[in-house]
Design a protein around this motif. Structure first.
Motif, PDB file in Angstrom:
ATOM      1  N   LEU A   1       0.821  -1.205   0.000  1.00  7.88           N
ATOM      2  CA  LEU A   1       0.000   0.000   0.000  1.00  7.88           C
ATOM      3  C   LEU A   1       0.859   1.260   0.000  1.00  7.88           C
ATOM      4  O   LEU A   1       0.510   2.260  -0.643  1.00  7.88           O
ATOM      5  N   THR A   2       1.990   1.231   0.699  1.00  9.10           N
ATOM      6  CA  THR A   2       2.880   2.403   0.715  1.00  9.10           C
ATOM      7  C   THR A   2       3.431   2.681  -0.678  1.00  9.10           C
ATOM      8  O   THR A   2       3.376   3.822  -1.172  1.00  9.10           O
ATOM      9  N   VAL A   3       3.954   1.648  -1.328  1.00 13.86           N
ATOM     10  CA  VAL A   3       4.540   1.828  -2.664  1.00 13.86           C
ATOM     11  C   VAL A   3       3.461   2.198  -3.677  1.00 13.86           C
ATOM     12  O   VAL A   3       3.643   3.107  -4.495  1.00 13.86           O
ATOM     13  N   ASN A   4       2.338   1.499  -3.632  1.00 10.16           N
ATOM     14  CA  ASN A   4       1.255   1.824  -4.571  1.00 10.16           C
ATOM     15  C   ASN A   4       0.728   3.233  -4.338  1.00 10.16           C
ATOM     16  O   ASN A   4       0.345   3.930  -5.283  1.00 10.16           O
ATOM     17  N   GLY A   5       0.693   3.670  -3.073  1.00 10.19           N
ATOM     18  CA  GLY A   5       0.260   5.034  -2.791  1.00 10.19           C
ATOM     19  C   GLY A   5       1.193   6.052  -3.408  1.00 10.19           C
ATOM     20  O   GLY A   5       0.754   7.069  -3.971  1.00 10.19           O
ATOM     21  N   LEU A   6       2.497   5.802  -3.318  1.00  9.68           N
ATOM     22  CA  LEU A   6       3.467   6.705  -3.944  1.00  9.68           C
ATOM     23  C   LEU A   6       3.314   6.710  -5.454  1.00  9.68           C
ATOM     24  O   LEU A   6       3.450   7.757  -6.107  1.00  9.68           O
ATOM     25  N   ILE A   7       3.011   5.545  -6.036  1.00  3.81           N
ATOM     26  CA  ILE A   7       2.799   5.462  -7.484  1.00  3.81           C
ATOM     27  C   ILE A   7       1.572   6.270  -7.890  1.00  3.81           C
ATOM     28  O   ILE A   7       1.589   6.994  -8.886  1.00  3.81           O
ATOM     29  N   VAL A   8       0.500   6.152  -7.113  1.00  3.75           N
ATOM     30  CA  VAL A   8      -0.717   6.917  -7.402  1.00  3.75           C
ATOM     31  C   VAL A   8      -0.429   8.416  -7.367  1.00  3.75           C
ATOM     32  O   VAL A   8      -0.847   9.169  -8.252  1.00  3.75           O
ATOM     33  N   LEU A   9       0.298   8.867  -6.349  1.00  2.00           N
ATOM     34  CA  LEU A   9       0.568  10.297  -6.185  1.00  2.00           C
ATOM     35  C   LEU A   9       1.512  10.844  -7.251  1.00  2.00           C
ATOM     36  O   LEU A   9       1.463  12.033  -7.577  1.00  2.00           O
ATOM     37  N   SER A  10       2.357   9.995  -7.801  1.00  2.00           N
ATOM     38  CA  SER A  10       3.335  10.466  -8.789  1.00  2.00           C
ATOM     39  C   SER A  10       3.002  10.044 -10.210  1.00  2.00           C
ATOM     40  O   SER A  10       3.760  10.343 -11.131  1.00  2.00           O
ATOM     41  N   ALA A  11       1.879   9.363 -10.415  1.00  2.00           N
ATOM     42  CA  ALA A  11       1.547   8.829 -11.737  1.00  2.00           C
ATOM     43  C   ALA A  11       1.469   9.919 -12.804  1.00  2.00           C
ATOM     44  O   ALA A  11       1.958   9.751 -13.922  1.00  2.00           O
ATOM     45  N   GLY A  12       0.860  11.051 -12.458  1.00  2.00           N
ATOM     46  CA  GLY A  12       0.727  12.135 -13.429  1.00  2.00           C
ATOM     47  C   GLY A  12       2.073  12.669 -13.886  1.00  2.00           C
ATOM     48  O   GLY A  12       2.307  12.867 -15.081  1.00  2.00           O
ATOM     49  N   SER A  13       2.979  12.880 -12.929  1.00  2.00           N
ATOM     50  CA  SER A  13       4.304  13.388 -13.272  1.00  2.00           C
ATOM     51  C   SER A  13       5.080  12.393 -14.114  1.00  2.00           C
ATOM     52  O   SER A  13       5.741  12.757 -15.102  1.00  2.00           O
ATOM     53  N   LEU A  14       5.006  11.108 -13.741  1.00  2.00           N
ATOM     54  CA  LEU A  14       5.688  10.077 -14.520  1.00  2.00           C
ATOM     55  C   LEU A  14       5.128   9.994 -15.931  1.00  2.00           C
ATOM     56  O   LEU A  14       5.869   9.831 -16.902  1.00  2.00           O
ATOM     57  N   SER A  15       3.806  10.120 -16.033  1.00  2.00           N
ATOM     58  CA  SER A  15       3.175  10.045 -17.348  1.00  2.00           C
ATOM     59  C   SER A  15       3.638  11.186 -18.243  1.00  2.00           C
ATOM     60  O   SER A  15       3.969  10.986 -19.418  1.00  2.00           O
ATOM     61  N   ARG A  16       3.683  12.405 -17.696  1.00  2.00           N
ATOM     62  CA  ARG A  16       4.127  13.554 -18.491  1.00  2.00           C
ATOM     63  C   ARG A  16       5.586  13.401 -18.909  1.00  2.00           C
ATOM     64  O   ARG A  16       5.969  13.715 -20.034  1.00  2.00           O
ATOM     65  N   PHE A  17       6.408  12.890 -17.996  1.00  2.00           N
ATOM     66  CA  PHE A  17       7.830  12.696 -18.293  1.00  2.00           C
ATOM     67  C   PHE A  17       8.008  11.692 -19.429  1.00  2.00           C
ATOM     68  O   PHE A  17       8.763  11.926 -20.381  1.00  2.00           O
ATOM     69  N   LEU A  18       7.293  10.561 -19.344  1.00  2.00           N
ATOM     70  CA  LEU A  18       7.453   9.518 -20.350  1.00  2.00           C
ATOM     71  C   LEU A  18       6.805   9.898 -21.673  1.00  2.00           C
ATOM     72  O   LEU A  18       7.334   9.593 -22.749  1.00  2.00           O
ATOM     73  N   THR A  19       5.665  10.571 -21.617  1.00  2.00           N
ATOM     74  CA  THR A  19       4.971  10.956 -22.843  1.00  2.00           C
ATOM     75  C   THR A  19       5.811  11.933 -23.661  1.00  2.00           C
ATOM     76  O   THR A  19       5.793  11.913 -24.905  1.00  2.00           O
ATOM     77  N   ALA A  20       6.566  12.770 -22.979  1.00  2.00           N
ATOM     78  CA  ALA A  20       7.430  13.726 -23.679  1.00  2.00           C
ATOM     79  C   ALA A  20       8.669  13.055 -24.256  1.00  2.00           C
ATOM     80  O   ALA A  20       9.425  13.682 -24.996  1.00  2.00           O
ATOM     81  N   ARG A  21       8.864  11.799 -23.922  1.00  2.00           N
ATOM     82  CA  ARG A  21      10.027  11.047 -24.404  1.00  2.00           C
ATOM     83  C   ARG A  21       9.545   9.711 -24.960  1.00  2.00           C
ATOM     84  O   ARG A  21       9.585   8.685 -24.250  1.00  2.00           O
ATOM     85  N   PRO A  22       9.080   9.682 -26.209  1.00  2.00           N
ATOM     86  CA  PRO A  22       8.488   8.470 -26.796  1.00  2.00           C
ATOM     87  C   PRO A  22       9.383   7.244 -26.692  1.00  2.00           C
ATOM     88  O   PRO A  22       8.888   6.127 -26.500  1.00  2.00           O
ATOM     89  N   ALA A  23      10.693   7.420 -26.822  1.00  2.00           N
ATOM     90  CA  ALA A  23      11.600   6.272 -26.758  1.00  2.00           C
ATOM     91  C   ALA A  23      11.556   5.636 -25.365  1.00  2.00           C
ATOM     92  O   ALA A  23      11.576   4.410 -25.233  1.00  2.00           O
ATOM     93  N   TRP A  24      11.500   6.483 -24.323  1.00  2.00           N
ATOM     94  CA  TRP A  24      11.411   5.970 -22.966  1.00  2.00           C
ATOM     95  C   TRP A  24      10.090   5.249 -22.745  1.00  2.00           C
ATOM     96  O   TRP A  24      10.040   4.223 -22.085  1.00  2.00           O
ATOM     97  N   LEU A  25       9.013   5.801 -23.300  1.00  2.00           N
ATOM     98  CA  LEU A  25       7.700   5.189 -23.154  1.00  2.00           C
ATOM     99  C   LEU A  25       7.681   3.816 -23.819  1.00  2.00           C
ATOM    100  O   LEU A  25       7.139   2.852 -23.280  1.00  2.00           O
ATOM    101  N   ARG A  26       8.296   3.728 -25.007  1.00  2.00           N
ATOM    102  CA  ARG A  26       8.369   2.450 -25.719  1.00  2.00           C
ATOM    103  C   ARG A  26       9.216   1.440 -24.943  1.00  2.00           C
ATOM    104  O   ARG A  26       8.871   0.257 -24.839  1.00  2.00           O
ATOM    105  N   THR A  27      10.317   1.927 -24.375  1.00  2.46           N
ATOM    106  CA  THR A  27      11.178   1.058 -23.578  1.00  2.46           C
ATOM    107  C   THR A  27      10.436   0.526 -22.361  1.00  2.46           C
ATOM    108  O   THR A  27      10.540  -0.659 -22.001  1.00  2.46           O
ATOM    109  N   GLN A  28       9.651   1.409 -21.725  1.00  2.49           N
ATOM    110  CA  GLN A  28       8.881   0.982 -20.552  1.00  2.49           C
ATOM    111  C   GLN A  28       7.868  -0.102 -20.923  1.00  2.49           C
ATOM    112  O   GLN A  28       7.674  -1.062 -20.180  1.00  2.49           O
ATOM    113  N   ARG A  29       7.248   0.026 -22.106  1.00  5.79           N
ATOM    114  CA  ARG A  29       6.293  -0.993 -22.565  1.00  5.79           C
ATOM    115  C   ARG A  29       6.969  -2.348 -22.727  1.00  5.79           C
ATOM    116  O   ARG A  29       6.467  -3.371 -22.251  1.00  5.79           O
ATOM    117  N   TYR A  30       8.122  -2.355 -23.399  1.00  7.59           N
ATOM    118  CA  TYR A  30       8.805  -3.624 -23.645  1.00  7.59           C
ATOM    119  C   TYR A  30       9.383  -4.207 -22.357  1.00  7.59           C
ATOM    120  O   TYR A  30       9.406  -5.432 -22.185  1.00  7.59           O
TER     121      TYR A  30
END
Length: 207
Positions: A162-191
């Motif tokens: 719950l602690t780790v998932n809570g941190l993921i929930v709180l930071s999901a938006g920032s992580l999404s913006r970071f990865l979306t601005a870097r398509p190669a990183w987003l693709r790497t995360q998928r694979y």
């Protein structure tokens, strides 16, 4: 009572599992990004109740039931492995999407958010395997009441998850913006996600 080594062992397992992309992470991240942190936290509450359901079953000795009826455990493993492979394929297939680049979702009311978090966790093969197969390995029958040990070990896992998932929930938006601005990183995360899920599926299915 539970040894320090057992507590550290289950803590390590719990941390490794919660950091591995799976159904819970996918749902929580998707809901947090598309509907906001509050929706993600309500969904996480449902996930937490799902953990408690598994813990209650483990404390009641459901692992012993699976040991007595091996075909049921085998079916659980095969079903869980197949589900993980399906998630892996959806991550790496052409046109697939990362958990941090979710498709638009219609807003859900709190009750549905809670229910979906609960159901997602109850149907999560990683958690089922954790409580049925892994957690009992840290119980020492020579150290006292088995149910009490199971309860303490399970609460340790739940606290970390719950602690780790809570941190993921709180930071999901920032992580999404970071990865979306870097398509190669987003693709790497998928694979990477697809590879980890495939590895888990093979290990669960062949163990």
């Amino acid at each position: 009572m539970v040894s320090t080594a057992a507590l550290l062992g289950i803590a390590g397992v719990a941390l490794g599992l919660v950091l591995t992309p799976g159904p819970n992470m996918i749902y929580l991240v998707s809901r947090s990004i598309t509907q906001g942190r509050r929706a993600g936290l309500v969904s996480l509450l449902g996930v937490g109740v799902g953990f408690l359901v598994y813990l209650a079953a483990a404390t009641a000795g459901i692992a012993a039931l699976f040991a007595l009826v091996p075909p049921v455990y085998t079916a659980l493993k095969i079903g869980g492995a197949a589900y993980l492979l399906w998630l892996a394929w959806n991550a790496v297939k052409p046109g697939g999407h990362s958990a941090f680049d979710p498709q638009p979702l219609p807003p859900d009311p709190p009750r549905r958010l809670f229910t979906m978090g609960l159901v997602t966790n109850l149907l999560n093969p990683k958690i089922a395997i954790l409580y049925v197969s892994l957690l009992p390995q840290f119980v020492d029958t020579g150290r006292g009441h088995v149910a009490a040990q199971t309860l303490l070990l399970g609460l340790t896992q739940i606290s970390i998850a719950l602690t780790v998932n809570g941190l993921i929930v709180l930071s999901a938006g920032s992580l999404s913006r970071f990865l979306t601005a870097r398509p190669a990183w987003l693709r790497t995360q998928r694979y990477l996600m697809g590879t980890v899920l495939t590895g888990l599926a093979v290990r669960i299915g062949t163990d």
